[in-house]
Design a protein around this motif. Structure first.
Motif, PDB file in Angstrom:
ATOM      1  N   ALA A   1      34.327  32.058  47.517  1.00  0.00           N
ATOM      2  CA  ALA A   1      34.415  32.195  46.185  1.00  0.00           C
ATOM      3  C   ALA A   1      33.619  33.760  46.151  1.00  0.00           C
ATOM      4  O   ALA A   1      32.616  33.779  46.590  1.00  0.00           O
ATOM      5  CB  ALA A   1      34.022  31.188  45.125  1.00  0.00           C
ATOM      6  N   ALA A   2      34.158  34.901  45.702  1.00  0.00           N
ATOM      7  CA  ALA A   2      33.894  36.124  45.375  1.00  0.00           C
ATOM      8  C   ALA A   2      32.969  36.019  44.034  1.00  0.00           C
ATOM      9  O   ALA A   2      33.109  34.931  43.136  1.00  0.00           O
ATOM     10  CB  ALA A   2      34.957  37.159  45.268  1.00  0.00           C
ATOM     11  N   ASP A   3      32.540  37.204  43.735  1.00  0.00           N
ATOM     12  CA  ASP A   3      31.998  37.310  42.428  1.00  0.00           C
ATOM     13  C   ASP A   3      32.741  36.634  41.288  1.00  0.00           C
ATOM     14  O   ASP A   3      33.936  36.574  41.121  1.00  0.00           O
ATOM     15  CB  ASP A   3      31.710  38.685  42.180  1.00  0.00           C
ATOM     16  CG  ASP A   3      31.065  39.541  43.199  1.00  0.00           C
ATOM     17  OD1 ASP A   3      29.950  39.200  43.579  1.00  0.00           O
ATOM     18  OD2 ASP A   3      31.616  40.703  43.625  1.00  0.00           O
ATOM     19  N   GLY A   4      31.742  35.918  40.410  1.00  0.00           N
ATOM     20  CA  GLY A   4      32.434  35.184  39.596  1.00  0.00           C
ATOM     21  C   GLY A   4      33.226  34.117  39.786  1.00  0.00           C
ATOM     22  O   GLY A   4      33.898  32.992  39.062  1.00  0.00           O
ATOM     23  N   ASP A   5      32.787  33.485  40.998  1.00  0.00           N
ATOM     24  CA  ASP A   5      33.175  32.038  41.488  1.00  0.00           C
ATOM     25  C   ASP A   5      34.798  31.942  41.968  1.00  0.00           C
ATOM     26  O   ASP A   5      35.611  30.950  41.744  1.00  0.00           O
ATOM     27  CB  ASP A   5      32.773  31.043  40.708  1.00  0.00           C
ATOM     28  CG  ASP A   5      32.854  29.524  41.400  1.00  0.00           C
ATOM     29  OD1 ASP A   5      32.614  29.670  42.832  1.00  0.00           O
ATOM     30  OD2 ASP A   5      33.078  28.670  40.695  1.00  0.00           O
ATOM     31  N   TYR A   6      35.315  33.280  42.055  1.00  0.00           N
ATOM     32  CA  TYR A   6      36.907  33.294  42.235  1.00  0.00           C
ATOM     33  C   TYR A   6      37.340  32.968  43.807  1.00  0.00           C
ATOM     34  O   TYR A   6      36.840  33.815  44.559  1.00  0.00           O
ATOM     35  CB  TYR A   6      37.469  34.809  41.733  1.00  0.00           C
ATOM     36  CG  TYR A   6      38.918  34.763  41.775  1.00  0.00           C
ATOM     37  CD1 TYR A   6      39.720  34.095  41.177  1.00  0.00           C
ATOM     38  CD2 TYR A   6      39.524  35.525  43.093  1.00  0.00           C
ATOM     39  CE1 TYR A   6      41.143  34.233  40.978  1.00  0.00           C
ATOM     40  CE2 TYR A   6      40.835  35.621  42.776  1.00  0.00           C
ATOM     41  CZ  TYR A   6      41.684  34.934  41.886  1.00  0.00           C
ATOM     42  OH  TYR A   6      42.886  34.904  41.981  1.00  0.00           O
TER      43      TYR A   6
END
Length: 190
Positions: free
Chosen positions: A77-82
């Motif tokens: 998951a990247a920035d912002g839990d995406y």
């Protein structure tokens, strides 16, 4: 356990997410994971003999759900839990077998796949499993040669367990010629 890993080794001229978290996948992310696999498969368009994979089937929602229930479906998951990538695996014959690893095509080349594999290795070790296994294409650079750089060993026909031999045979039945595929193993605990 959630592992926070800053991205390192980003190629010059590429900008990626500043931080990737590797964590267990959640049931509400199954369709996102299927979309990531479709996106990742677009890389096969560059290889004429395998371009059909770019429009092929992806892992079923039911299969994702089964691995989520086993605690063997991991998300990057990247920035912002995406979610931008995932690794699906299952425990079989005392080993953790990677069934699928996919990174969204816009996020490839930033070390996300390597971080997912590291998490799978750590999970196998924590469970006391003997190894991590997978099947992959022999000659595609982001397949067998990539896994070899990470420490996986290509298994000769004589070294195949019945499970891996059966997996390669099943893949051949689904259009993946056996001579283009191989099974690989990374020993964790002997």
């Amino acid at each position: 356990m959630v592992t926070q890993l800053p991205l390192d080794g980003i190629p010059a001229g590429k900008a990626g997410p500043s931080k990737v978290t590797i964590r267990l996948a959640r049931a509400d992310e199954v369709e996102t994971l299927r979309q990531i696999e479709r996106s990742a498969a677009q890389a096969f368009k560059l290889i004429e003999a395998f371009s059909w994979l770019a429009v092929g089937e992806v892992q079923s929602a039911e299969r994702h759900e089964a691995m989520i229930a086993q605690g063997t479906n991991f998300v990057a998951a990247a920035d912002g839990d995406y979610p931008v990538g995932f690794l699906s695996a299952e425990v079989a014959d005392g080993e953790l077998h990677i069934e699928e690893i996919s990174v969204d095509h816009l996020h490839q080349g930033f070390g996300i796949g390597r971080k997912l594999i590291r998490r799978a290795i750590d999970e196998a070790a924590a469970r006391g499993l003997a190894a991590v296994t997978l099947t992959t294409f022999r000659t595609i650079p982001w397949n067998c040669p990539y896994y070899q750089r990470l420490g996986f060993r290509t298994l000769d026909e004589a070294d195949l367990s019945p499970r891996l031999d059966n997996l390669l045979a099943l893949e051949a039945e689904h259009g993946l010629a056996r001579d283009t595929r191989c099974a690989m193993r990374l020993t964790i605990n002997e």
